[in-house]
Write a protein that holds these residues in place. Sequence first.
Motif, PDB file in Angstrom:
ATOM      1  N   GLN A 478     -20.844  -3.105 -18.943  1.00 18.76           N
ATOM      2  CA  GLN A 478     -19.580  -3.686 -18.494  1.00 18.76           C
ATOM      3  C   GLN A 478     -19.262  -3.199 -17.083  1.00 18.76           C
ATOM      4  O   GLN A 478     -19.446  -2.022 -16.764  1.00 18.76           O
ATOM      5  CB  GLN A 478     -18.440  -3.291 -19.444  1.00 18.76           C
ATOM      6  CG  GLN A 478     -18.546  -3.888 -20.836  1.00 18.76           C
ATOM      7  CD  GLN A 478     -18.233  -5.371 -20.833  1.00 18.76           C
ATOM      8  OE1 GLN A 478     -17.298  -5.813 -20.199  1.00 18.76           O
ATOM      9  NE2 GLN A 478     -19.046  -6.135 -21.563  1.00 18.76           N
ATOM     10  N   THR A 480     -16.057  -3.229 -14.317  1.00 15.37           N
ATOM     11  CA  THR A 480     -14.640  -3.525 -14.094  1.00 15.37           C
ATOM     12  C   THR A 480     -14.459  -4.012 -12.657  1.00 15.37           C
ATOM     13  O   THR A 480     -14.810  -3.310 -11.708  1.00 15.37           O
ATOM     14  CB  THR A 480     -13.774  -2.275 -14.325  1.00 15.37           C
ATOM     15  OG1 THR A 480     -14.000  -1.797 -15.658  1.00 15.37           O
ATOM     16  CG2 THR A 480     -12.302  -2.615 -14.147  1.00 15.37           C
ATOM     17  N   ILE A 501     -24.990 -13.864 -14.112  1.00 16.42           N
ATOM     18  CA  ILE A 501     -23.646 -13.357 -14.435  1.00 16.42           C
ATOM     19  C   ILE A 501     -22.804 -14.457 -15.059  1.00 16.42           C
ATOM     20  O   ILE A 501     -22.073 -14.228 -16.033  1.00 16.42           O
ATOM     21  CB  ILE A 501     -22.971 -12.795 -13.163  1.00 16.42           C
ATOM     22  CG1 ILE A 501     -23.658 -11.500 -12.738  1.00 16.42           C
ATOM     23  CG2 ILE A 501     -21.484 -12.559 -13.401  1.00 16.42           C
ATOM     24  CD1 ILE A 501     -23.006 -10.796 -11.584  1.00 16.42           C
ATOM     25  N   LEU A 504     -23.937 -14.909 -18.699  1.00 10.47           N
ATOM     26  CA  LEU A 504     -23.553 -13.798 -19.572  1.00 10.47           C
ATOM     27  C   LEU A 504     -22.062 -13.820 -19.897  1.00 10.47           C
ATOM     28  O   LEU A 504     -21.641 -13.396 -20.978  1.00 10.47           O
ATOM     29  CB  LEU A 504     -23.903 -12.457 -18.906  1.00 10.47           C
ATOM     30  CG  LEU A 504     -25.380 -12.024 -18.937  1.00 10.47           C
ATOM     31  CD1 LEU A 504     -25.575 -10.765 -18.120  1.00 10.47           C
ATOM     32  CD2 LEU A 504     -25.836 -11.801 -20.381  1.00 10.47           C
ATOM     33  N   ASN A 505     -21.241 -14.315 -18.945  1.00 10.79           N
ATOM     34  CA  ASN A 505     -19.797 -14.245 -19.110  1.00 10.79           C
ATOM     35  C   ASN A 505     -19.138 -15.595 -19.355  1.00 10.79           C
ATOM     36  O   ASN A 505     -17.909 -15.696 -19.377  1.00 10.79           O
ATOM     37  CB  ASN A 505     -19.171 -13.592 -17.868  1.00 10.79           C
ATOM     38  CG  ASN A 505     -19.597 -12.146 -17.715  1.00 10.79           C
ATOM     39  OD1 ASN A 505     -18.990 -11.250 -18.291  1.00 10.79           O
ATOM     40  ND2 ASN A 505     -20.655 -11.907 -16.941  1.00 10.79           N
ATOM     41  N   LEU A 507     -18.884 -18.136 -17.406  1.00  8.52           N
ATOM     42  CA  LEU A 507     -18.086 -18.573 -16.261  1.00  8.52           C
ATOM     43  C   LEU A 507     -18.530 -19.961 -15.821  1.00  8.52           C
ATOM     44  O   LEU A 507     -19.702 -20.301 -15.875  1.00  8.52           O
ATOM     45  CB  LEU A 507     -18.251 -17.596 -15.088  1.00  8.52           C
ATOM     46  CG  LEU A 507     -17.794 -16.156 -15.338  1.00  8.52           C
ATOM     47  CD1 LEU A 507     -18.123 -15.291 -14.136  1.00  8.52           C
ATOM     48  CD2 LEU A 507     -16.306 -16.111 -15.639  1.00  8.52           C
ATOM     49  N   ILE A 513     -12.683 -14.544 -10.357  1.00  9.97           N
ATOM     50  CA  ILE A 513     -12.479 -13.306 -11.108  1.00  9.97           C
ATOM     51  C   ILE A 513     -11.265 -12.606 -10.532  1.00  9.97           C
ATOM     52  O   ILE A 513     -10.808 -12.929  -9.422  1.00  9.97           O
ATOM     53  CB  ILE A 513     -13.712 -12.389 -11.014  1.00  9.97           C
ATOM     54  CG1 ILE A 513     -14.066 -12.096  -9.543  1.00  9.97           C
ATOM     55  CG2 ILE A 513     -14.905 -13.004 -11.750  1.00  9.97           C
ATOM     56  CD1 ILE A 513     -15.214 -11.134  -9.379  1.00  9.97           C
ATOM     57  N   GLN A 517     -10.615  -7.203 -14.409  1.00 19.36           N
ATOM     58  CA  GLN A 517     -11.362  -7.998 -15.389  1.00 19.36           C
ATOM     59  C   GLN A 517     -12.685  -7.321 -15.718  1.00 19.36           C
ATOM     60  O   GLN A 517     -13.342  -6.737 -14.858  1.00 19.36           O
ATOM     61  CB  GLN A 517     -11.613  -9.395 -14.812  1.00 19.36           C
ATOM     62  CG  GLN A 517     -12.328 -10.344 -15.752  1.00 19.36           C
ATOM     63  CD  GLN A 517     -12.503 -11.728 -15.141  1.00 19.36           C
ATOM     64  OE1 GLN A 517     -11.895 -12.028 -14.107  1.00 19.36           O
ATOM     65  NE2 GLN A 517     -13.301 -12.560 -15.758  1.00 19.36           N
ATOM     66  N   LYS A 518     -13.107  -7.393 -16.996  1.00 21.65           N
ATOM     67  CA  LYS A 518     -14.364  -6.824 -17.448  1.00 21.65           C
ATOM     68  C   LYS A 518     -15.459  -7.885 -17.344  1.00 21.65           C
ATOM     69  O   LYS A 518     -15.327  -8.992 -17.884  1.00 21.65           O
ATOM     70  CB  LYS A 518     -14.263  -6.351 -18.894  1.00 21.65           C
ATOM     71  CG  LYS A 518     -13.231  -5.229 -19.114  1.00 21.65           C
ATOM     72  CD  LYS A 518     -13.703  -3.915 -18.524  1.00 21.65           C
ATOM     73  CE  LYS A 518     -12.721  -2.782 -18.898  1.00 21.65           C
ATOM     74  NZ  LYS A 518     -13.141  -1.490 -18.315  1.00 21.65           N
ATOM     75  N   ILE A 519     -16.542  -7.554 -16.652  1.00 18.34           N
ATOM     76  CA  ILE A 519     -17.664  -8.469 -16.473  1.00 18.34           C
ATOM     77  C   ILE A 519     -18.904  -7.864 -17.121  1.00 18.34           C
ATOM     78  O   ILE A 519     -19.235  -6.692 -16.878  1.00 18.34           O
ATOM     79  CB  ILE A 519     -17.952  -8.710 -14.972  1.00 18.34           C
ATOM     80  CG1 ILE A 519     -16.748  -9.365 -14.293  1.00 18.34           C
ATOM     81  CG2 ILE A 519     -19.200  -9.566 -14.775  1.00 18.34           C
ATOM     82  CD1 ILE A 519     -16.499 -10.777 -14.726  1.00 18.34           C
ATOM     83  N   THR A 520     -19.570  -8.644 -17.972  1.00 18.90           N
ATOM     84  CA  THR A 520     -20.816  -8.186 -18.574  1.00 18.90           C
ATOM     85  C   THR A 520     -21.940  -8.304 -17.554  1.00 18.90           C
ATOM     86  O   THR A 520     -22.122  -9.344 -16.923  1.00 18.90           O
ATOM     87  CB  THR A 520     -21.173  -9.029 -19.814  1.00 18.90           C
ATOM     88  OG1 THR A 520     -20.116  -8.912 -20.763  1.00 18.90           O
ATOM     89  CG2 THR A 520     -22.476  -8.542 -20.449  1.00 18.90           C
TER      90      THR A 520
END
Length: 586
Positions: A478, A480, A501, A504-505, A507, A513, A517-520
């Motif tokens: 993760q 931030t 990205i 995975l998220n 989007l 963003i 926000q939490k991004i994998t």
Amino acid sequence: MKIRFLYRVCTVLVSMLFFHNAMHPGFARESKGRDGDYSAAKSSVAEILDSLVYATYFKDEYFSTSSKMPAKPGFPSHFVPQYSDSVYAARIAALDRKTPFDLVFNEHVRGFIRVYAVDKRNSTAKILGLSKVYFPLFEEHLDRYNVPIEMKYLAIVESALNPTAVSRAGAKGLWQFMYGTGKMYGLESSSFVEDRYDPYKATLAASRHLRDLYKIYGDWFLALAAYNSGPGNVNKAIRRAGGVKDYWAIWDYLPAETRGYVPAFIAVNYIMNYYKEHNIVPVEPGYLYHDIDTLRVSKMLSFEQINETIGVSMQDLQFLNPQYKLGIIPGNDYSSNVLRLPRRHIGQFQRREQEIYAYKSKSVLEREQLLARVQSFESSSPVPVTQFDGTKSVRKVHYVRKGQDLAMIARYYRCEPSEIVRWNNLRNTTLSPGQQLVVFAGDDAISGSAVLSSADTSEGESRIKTAPQPAKKDRLGQHTVQRGETITSIAGAYGMSIDEIAELNGLSGNMSIRPGQKITVSGSEKKVAKNKSSSATARFHKVRKGDTLFSIADRYGVSVGQLTEWNGLVRKKAIQPGQKLRVASR
């Protein structure tokens, strides 16, 4: 009789002097005010217009010769009229009453009117002709997505209606899509097909993208600004302006190039409606929209097969089908298996279709071998930087460095410059730093995955640097989002692509963003921090003409905020050509 003749001569001279004095007052005293703030945008527009001169199909011989008659009755054929500010303001106000755009006249708009109506008027004449090829297509798709029809003028600002235009930042096509944004809207890029060059697919993608941006901002000028610089820069400008969602209110806080973007759009809107008043006579290309038709092809087909059987010129095939980079239509395995031809050749193609597929000349056989070779390479490796086949030929992807030319690259890969032109379907021999070239060579040319660097060349000798291999992905973690970060900067920090990205998220759209926000991501923050700290020296970029903070940040995978912080830039300070900017932290 002599007195009468002299009287007529004097009358003509006085009339011309009147036209000059009445119409010229604006430009001789053009305000210098904020011209420096958007000079990069004016330079970019002029460069795009000049690109029509160098593109093969857009040379004068492919356009019908313009009439010597003036566009406006009463003007001499070579007269270049210019008008007072009050005239421009009145005409733009008349256009404003017929459009959802808030068209205004100011000093910035005036400067771009001069570019299109005076400095580059010959290119504008070609654009007027090309509009008859592309505008019917644009209008159809824009209307389908409820985008104002006037948005068709955006493609003139972006590419001067050159379907194979390429910007310094790598944006391509009529609508100048970057690779990541193009992928978001279904535009594929491969060794054979570049959908960003496809006028039909790119127009569909641009219509959807502009619709999505308008849904975010509810203002077409802000949508235009976001189209140019990205939603992140527009959002930042809105915050700095106190939350006001108005283009002119946030103008001071936008990147320099974007400040000139909307004024250029207004100027194009003006000149496309008032070109006659500026005595510009359109010159038309060989084919107009209604002269072109589309066919589906069921098998692999090369331009040579079409050229050598039914006589369609190679230049026409390239102009009408710019998406096929190597002059090969791959066939059923690809979704882009369409062919556009002059309408007069359609019937002949349909009658002789099987004969065309079966036709095998030496040049056609070479194309088929190239197709099979590249397909084999691409299917055997997800990252085909260097591959070998049974004939000891090597496919390499060469990344052009500053100072390199075709002759230098051909010499080190043991091939001919003309072969590099053919393999990459190049329309001219001018190369740009960062450009990728597919090269086939004997295995004695260069061993291993290599990139030739002109910086390492001395007296005909060169050291070959091993191309960096993609890092192996670590476990998922993760990240931030911090203030000022973008998807591009995060992707660069973790060695990932924007698409990875996004996948995975989940989007989509503008992939915006927000801080916190939490991004994998693939990897951990600890690992990234270690990688960053292991860099012993900072990287620097020498600013070139036309560079902006946004384009530099995008190139190096950092944010504009980071560039500003690392280089001590103040908000309104413009970067200058030759200036060195730190583009990575120590």
